[in-house]
Design an enzyme around this catalytic site. Structure first.
Site, PDB file in Angstrom:
ATOM      1  N   ALA A 243      -3.214   5.144  -5.302  1.00  0.00           N
ATOM      2  CA  ALA A 243      -3.356   5.558  -3.898  1.00  0.00           C
ATOM      3  C   ALA A 243      -4.776   5.403  -3.342  1.00  0.00           C
ATOM      4  O   ALA A 243      -5.018   5.763  -2.191  1.00  0.00           O
ATOM      5  CB  ALA A 243      -2.850   6.986  -3.655  1.00  0.00           C
ATOM      6  N   ALA A 244      -5.711   4.856  -4.141  1.00  0.00           N
ATOM      7  CA  ALA A 244      -7.049   4.615  -3.577  1.00  0.00           C
ATOM      8  C   ALA A 244      -6.933   3.601  -2.429  1.00  0.00           C
ATOM      9  O   ALA A 244      -7.581   3.746  -1.377  1.00  0.00           O
ATOM     10  CB  ALA A 244      -7.996   4.102  -4.657  1.00  0.00           C
ATOM     11  N   GLY A 245      -6.086   2.600  -2.617  1.00  0.00           N
ATOM     12  CA  GLY A 245      -5.856   1.611  -1.555  1.00  0.00           C
ATOM     13  C   GLY A 245      -5.184   2.244  -0.339  1.00  0.00           C
ATOM     14  O   GLY A 245      -5.445   1.867   0.801  1.00  0.00           O
ATOM     15  N   ASP A 246      -4.308   3.216  -0.587  1.00  0.00           N
ATOM     16  CA  ASP A 246      -3.639   3.897   0.534  1.00  0.00           C
ATOM     17  C   ASP A 246      -4.640   4.770   1.298  1.00  0.00           C
ATOM     18  O   ASP A 246      -4.582   4.863   2.533  1.00  0.00           O
ATOM     19  CB  ASP A 246      -2.486   4.756   0.018  1.00  0.00           C
ATOM     20  CG  ASP A 246      -1.414   3.911  -0.663  1.00  0.00           C
ATOM     21  OD1 ASP A 246      -1.228   2.757  -0.241  1.00  0.00           O
ATOM     22  OD2 ASP A 246      -0.784   4.407  -1.614  1.00  0.00           O
TER      23      ASP A 246
END
Ligand code: RIB
Length: 303
Positions: A243-246
């Site tokens: 979820a770092a990209g989210d």
């Protein structure tokens, strides 16, 4: 409506181990946890924690997980009035392995997310088109995304597409995508080019407005028709990059909706992505506005 997300909701089953097992191998795991996730829902929560008004569109199953997924969005202030329960379907599931250096590998089972179709897009169209920024990903059927993009008028809404998981996007009207945000792996998978510049230029040739490549420890790249720029990452020791990209996409949407420049928005998004990587889980790891601003201030003071 400021930010609208059309996308997936999943329950994440997370297994932590020192390393990924090889085919046929058993490794001893460290911990098992269950969290609300899904790229769409994560991006909605990311934006809401950064104090944006967010509405979410998508589908859950008629199982117990459906209510759990909606509760997490509601608790974070996301409007879920338009989310439908798909009868006879289970909710989306992701099985996630996380290693001790923070890497992850994901198997995704769409469940009710697969029922997001052109008919649902039609029924929600007045609300989708009213967005200032529209956040899309590819965990719902690409046909539904293609249909929506074809129906949209020219900007607004500003369209940000996260082409994840990477798949064939040749049927997408990419000329209606203002910003595409692949990570390094997705950029290569989509274009069969290794270099960021060459790969991004291929996407620009398909009509995308700008490419923002999420490159983890390298930071992020902005590539337009006349510009190429790298924005360094905020140095962190990753614990779990899920979820770092989210977090990055949610933050990018918030900053652009607030009228920040694309350069400032990418810096803001890099900070949100870095903070998500130092905590475990998808939605539990997403930072607040106060945390992102504190990291930006700290970096400014160290200059
Ligand atoms: O981007 C992270 C998300 O992708 C996880 O929450 C999981 O649901 C997967 O689909």
């Amino acid at each position: 409506m400021a930010i609208v997300v059309l996308g997936s909701l999943n329950v994440d089953f997370v297994v932590e181990a020192s390393r990924f097992p090889c085919a046929g191998e058993t490794v001893l795991g460290r911990r098992f946890t269950r969290h609300p996730g899904g790229k769409g829902a994560n991006q909605a929560v990311a934006a809401a924690r950064l104090r944006a008004h967010v509405s979410f569109f998508g589908k859950v199953g008629d199982d117990l997980f459906g209510e759990e997924l909606l509760r997490s969005l509601r608790e974070n202030g996301v409007n879920v009035e338009a989310v439908e329960r798909e009868r006879g379907s289970s909710s989306g599931i992701a099985s996630i392995w996380v290693t001790e250096n923070g890497q992850n590998a994901i198997v995704y089972i769409p469940g009710a997310n697969a029922a997001v179709d052109p008919a649902y897009v039609d029924s929600m169209f007045p609300q989708l088109v009213a967005a200032k920024v529209l956040l899309l990903q590819l965990e719902v059927p690409v046909e539904a995304i293609a249909y929506l993009l074809r129906r949209l008028p020219p900007n607004p809404p500003l369209v940000i597409l996260d082409p994840a998981p990477a798949q064939d996007i040749s049927n997408l009207p990419l000329e209606r995508v203002d910003i595409i945000t692949p990570n390094r792996g997705e950029l290569t998978a989509l274009t069969r080019e290794e270099g960021v510049g060459e790969a991004a230029r291929k996407l620009l040739a398909f009509g995308v407005g700008q490419v923002v490549c999420k490159a983890g420890a390298e930071g992020a790249y902005l590539i337009g028709r006349d510009n190429f720029r790298r924005f360094p990452a905020f140095p962190v020791e990753p614990v779990d990059t899920t979820a770092a990209g989210d977090a990055f996409n949610g933050a990018l949407a918030v900053a652009l909706a607030e009228g920040q420049s694309i350069e400032d928005a990418i810096r803001f998004a890099n900070a949100a992505g870095a903070l998500a990587a130092i905590r475990q889980g998808a939605q539990p790891s997403l930072p607040t506005r106060r945390e992102v601003e504190a990291l930006l201030r700290k970096a400014d003071q160290a200059r």
